[in-house]
Design an enzyme around this catalytic site. Sequence first.
Site, PDB file in Angstrom:
ATOM      1  N   GLY A  20      46.365  35.564  43.603  1.00 21.94           N
ATOM      2  CA  GLY A  20      46.962  36.327  44.688  1.00 21.94           C
ATOM      3  C   GLY A  20      47.588  37.594  44.156  1.00 21.94           C
ATOM      4  CG  HIS A  21      47.499  40.911  45.866  1.00 16.20           C
ATOM      5  ND1 HIS A  21      47.103  41.813  46.827  1.00 16.20           N
ATOM      6  CD2 HIS A  21      46.363  40.553  45.208  1.00 16.20           C
ATOM      7  CE1 HIS A  21      45.790  41.984  46.760  1.00 16.20           C
ATOM      8  NE2 HIS A  21      45.331  41.221  45.791  1.00 16.20           N
ATOM      9  N   GLY A  22      51.069  38.036  44.105  1.00  7.73           N
ATOM     10  CA  GLY A  22      52.452  37.804  43.738  1.00  7.73           C
ATOM     11  C   GLY A  22      53.373  37.612  44.930  1.00  7.73           C
TER      12      GLY A  22
END
EC number: 3.2.1.15
Length: 396
Positions: free
Chosen positions: A232-234
């Site tokens: 994911g992107h955090g």
Amino acid sequence: MAPHLNIVPSMFVLLLLFISASKFGAKADGKTDLSKPFLDAWKEACASVTPSTVVIPKRTYLLSKVNLEGPCKAPIEINVQGTIQAPADPSAFKDPNWVRFYSVENFKMFGGGIFDGQGSIAYEKNTCENREFRSKLPVNIRFDFVTNSLIQDITSKDSKLFHINVFACKNITLERLKIEAPDESPNTDGIHMGMSEGVNIIASDIKTGDDCISIGDGTKNMVIKEITCGPGHGISIGSLGKFQNEEPVEGIKISNCTITNTSNGARIKTWPGEHGGAVSEIHFEDITMNNVSSPILIDQQYCTWNKCKKNEESKVKLINISFKNIRGTSALPEAIKFICSGSSPCQNVELADIDIKHNGAEPATSQCLNVKPITSGKLNPIPCSGPIPKTPGATA
């Protein structure tokens, strides 16, 4: 039955439990729409003056969409044991809603069940150029104006857009959730929220193609802890500053999380441009990073799709931000990047007890623009030790 809320069973619960009952007409045959039986059961439960439970048994059901509205006369539960599937074809949706809870208080949903958005076709068509298509993609589960509620032991799978959206909610806890989507699935934020207060996200596992958790404007007094994130992107505050009159974000604590194989880790992102805003009292603590491209990031030049004018600065003010006891590994040398606004520099940014090593041959570095962080404890990389590129790159 739900002993936590002292549930009293009603006749409709038994009828829905025996899913072939003619009163509701629900069938677990993969083609009969669950929408009307689900809504009818909800309406009867909502009208009950005693606490009630709606049960979805361990089978697989097709659900076109459902809007479950309050206020209800007594506490209400949904025990989802089975799998509920959305239509796979994105053209079946004319607005971004699939399962929506609206204006409900003293609500609980639990049971180990799965909401399957069947998003694979949507992923192929959801491109930057196809914005009209994306505007109609549904969120798997929406909670709008929900208060004093608990969502527990539920899985959201392959949502066509965001998995869970929390809007204008108060005192709601999301606990032991599983969120699953491929890492290449676009715009599939795990949990997004805005205009909400007292939200708790606890002990959940999020694997998706966008932010594991994203926090929009108007979010206050929030706790995020014991999250495993990746791919994911955090975990992101923002993006903010894109629209007029955004409400402040304040009082957010993110702790005891593990972030693995993501593009970002602990992130704050704001758009350059004319719209202001405020972010304060944001605290990231006790976080493990495993091969994260940008483990610690303040990005006030966040701009996707080349939508920003040259030399614009963010007008969003960032005050009292801390990153403490964060350790692990970075996939890129730039382990810490503070790209703050020139017109509104970051204030009171604290780094304490940081130990992030680069997975490659080069040592980890730290970049600072328009900020002088307050530091303490062991610090690796050395704060502000790396050069700032003339044009800092955009992050996803």
